[in-house]
Design a protein around this motif. Structure first.
Motif, mmCIF file in Angstrom:
data_model
loop_
_atom_site.group_PDB
_atom_site.id
_atom_site.type_symbol
_atom_site.label_atom_id
_atom_site.label_comp_id
_atom_site.label_asym_id
_atom_site.label_seq_id
_atom_site.Cartn_x
_atom_site.Cartn_y
_atom_site.Cartn_z
ATOM 1 N N SER A 288 -1.969 -2.105 -3.759
ATOM 2 C CA SER A 288 -3.306 -2.642 -3.485
ATOM 3 C C SER A 288 -4.219 -1.621 -2.807
ATOM 4 C CB SER A 288 -3.214 -3.903 -2.629
ATOM 5 O OG SER A 288 -2.556 -3.645 -1.409
ATOM 6 N N LYS B 68 0.767 -0.045 -9.116
ATOM 7 C CA LYS B 68 0.201 -1.379 -8.865
ATOM 8 C C LYS B 68 0.137 -1.721 -7.378
ATOM 9 C CE LYS B 68 0.142 -2.451 -13.303
ATOM 10 N NZ LYS B 68 -0.848 -1.754 -14.047
ATOM 11 N N PHE C 69 -8.073 -1.003 -3.566
ATOM 12 C CA PHE C 69 -8.527 -1.158 -4.947
ATOM 13 C C PHE C 69 -7.947 -2.401 -5.611
ATOM 14 C CE2 PHE C 69 -4.666 1.239 -5.502
ATOM 15 C CZ PHE C 69 -4.796 2.354 -4.680
ATOM 16 N N GLU C 70 -7.160 -3.175 -4.905
ATOM 17 C CA GLU C 70 -6.638 -4.463 -5.387
ATOM 18 C C GLU C 70 -6.660 -5.429 -4.203
ATOM 19 O OE1 GLU C 70 -5.414 -5.379 -8.468
ATOM 20 O OE2 GLU C 70 -5.832 -3.413 -9.320
ATOM 21 N N ILE D 120 -3.979 8.446 -4.637
ATOM 22 C CA ILE D 120 -4.659 7.221 -5.058
ATOM 23 C C ILE D 120 -4.278 6.868 -6.499
ATOM 24 C CG2 ILE D 120 -6.928 6.229 -5.636
ATOM 25 C CD1 ILE D 120 -8.008 7.776 -3.136
ATOM 26 N N GLU D 121 -4.322 7.850 -7.390
ATOM 27 C CA GLU D 121 -3.967 7.592 -8.791
ATOM 28 C C GLU D 121 -2.508 7.144 -8.933
ATOM 29 O OE1 GLU D 121 -6.055 7.264 -11.364
ATOM 30 O OE2 GLU D 121 -7.528 7.571 -9.773
ATOM 31 N N SER E 139 -0.776 5.612 -6.664
ATOM 32 C CA SER E 139 -0.710 4.263 -6.092
ATOM 33 C C SER E 139 -1.191 3.215 -7.093
ATOM 34 C CB SER E 139 -1.551 4.188 -4.816
ATOM 35 O OG SER E 139 -1.086 5.122 -3.875
ATOM 36 N N LYS E 140 -2.253 3.527 -7.807
ATOM 37 C CA LYS E 140 -2.763 2.598 -8.826
ATOM 38 C C LYS E 140 -1.744 2.407 -9.946
ATOM 39 C CE LYS E 140 -7.703 3.377 -8.069
ATOM 40 N NZ LYS E 140 -8.950 3.961 -8.600
ATOM 41 N N LYS E 141 -1.105 3.504 -10.363
ATOM 42 C CA LYS E 141 -0.080 3.404 -11.412
ATOM 43 C C LYS E 141 1.076 2.516 -10.972
ATOM 44 C CE LYS E 141 -0.897 7.961 -13.379
ATOM 45 N NZ LYS E 141 -0.421 9.340 -13.387
ATOM 46 N N CYS F 9 0.856 -1.184 0.000
ATOM 47 C CA CYS F 9 0.000 0.000 0.000
ATOM 48 C C CYS F 9 0.891 1.233 0.000
ATOM 49 C CB CYS F 9 -0.851 0.060 1.271
ATOM 50 S SG CYS F 9 -2.231 -1.070 1.295
#
Length: 190
Positions: free
Chosen positions: A111, A109, A150-151, A102-103, A105-107, A75
């Motif tokens: 969770s 990969k 988100f994962e 958040i964006e 973190s998603k880039k 995370c």
């Protein structure tokens, strides 16, 4: 006009350190040195500018190296977020900074994103994070651990720290917060 930029050692002079703009402050040097070491580990500070004036920031790092006593594998972990002065609050700027984290973190990969909140001083309250999809997953004393997942992955939790090897008053702090220098000196004097 509002925009968000990355803080780097090259722009410390122009934008400050996020929470501290005055290079003469006693914590500026220790924080800037701490940051230079942490950037290579994945720490990020995003500065929110309104008309080229810094009015807020968010500081976050991979959960595996967060200085907080939290186990947040895979995370991002938010150390600090601040919108200041008060005339810039209640404009949605905190939400913009959280969404930026958040964006990012998603880039990468990850969770999810984790943060410790409290209604006490010096730590953000939870309402900003709840508005941005975070849920409470753990609590210790007045502190709550919130996560936006988100994962699939391990749910972050507080670490169980036992201070049995210490006697008397022991003060633990990090150069992460430049305000600590002042407080530590005041506590030593007291």
């Amino acid at each position: 006009c509002v925009k968000i930029i990355d803080l780097t050692p090259e722009n410390f002079d122009r934008y400050g350190l996020g929470c501290l703009k005055n290079p003469k402050h006693e914590g500026f040097k220790s924080k800037s040195e701490w940051l230079k070491e942490r950037f290579s580990e994945g720490l990020k500070i995003k500065i929110l500018l309104e008309k080229e004036i810094p009015v807020g920031f968010i500081e976050y790092t991979p959960g595996e190296i967060s200085w907080r006593s939290v186990d947040a594998q895979n995370c991002m972990f938010i150390h600090c977020i601040w919108v200041y002065p008060k005339i810039y609050q209640k404009k949605g700027y905190g939400g913009l900074l959280v969404k930026e984290c958040i964006e990012d973190s998603k880039k990468q990969k990850k969770s999810g994103v984790a943060v410790v909140t409290s209604e006490g001083p010096w730590i953000a309250g939870k309402s900003l994070f709840v508005k941005n999809g975070f849920k409470a997953v753990d609590k210790k004393d007045r502190f709550e651990l919130l996560v936006n997942t988100f994962e699939k992955g391990e749910t972050p939790k507080f670490k169980n720290i036992i201070a049995e090897n210490y006697k008397g008053l022991n003060l633990f702090y990090s150069d992460q917060c430049p305000m600590c220098v002042k407080f530590v000196n005041e506590i030593k004097e007291a």
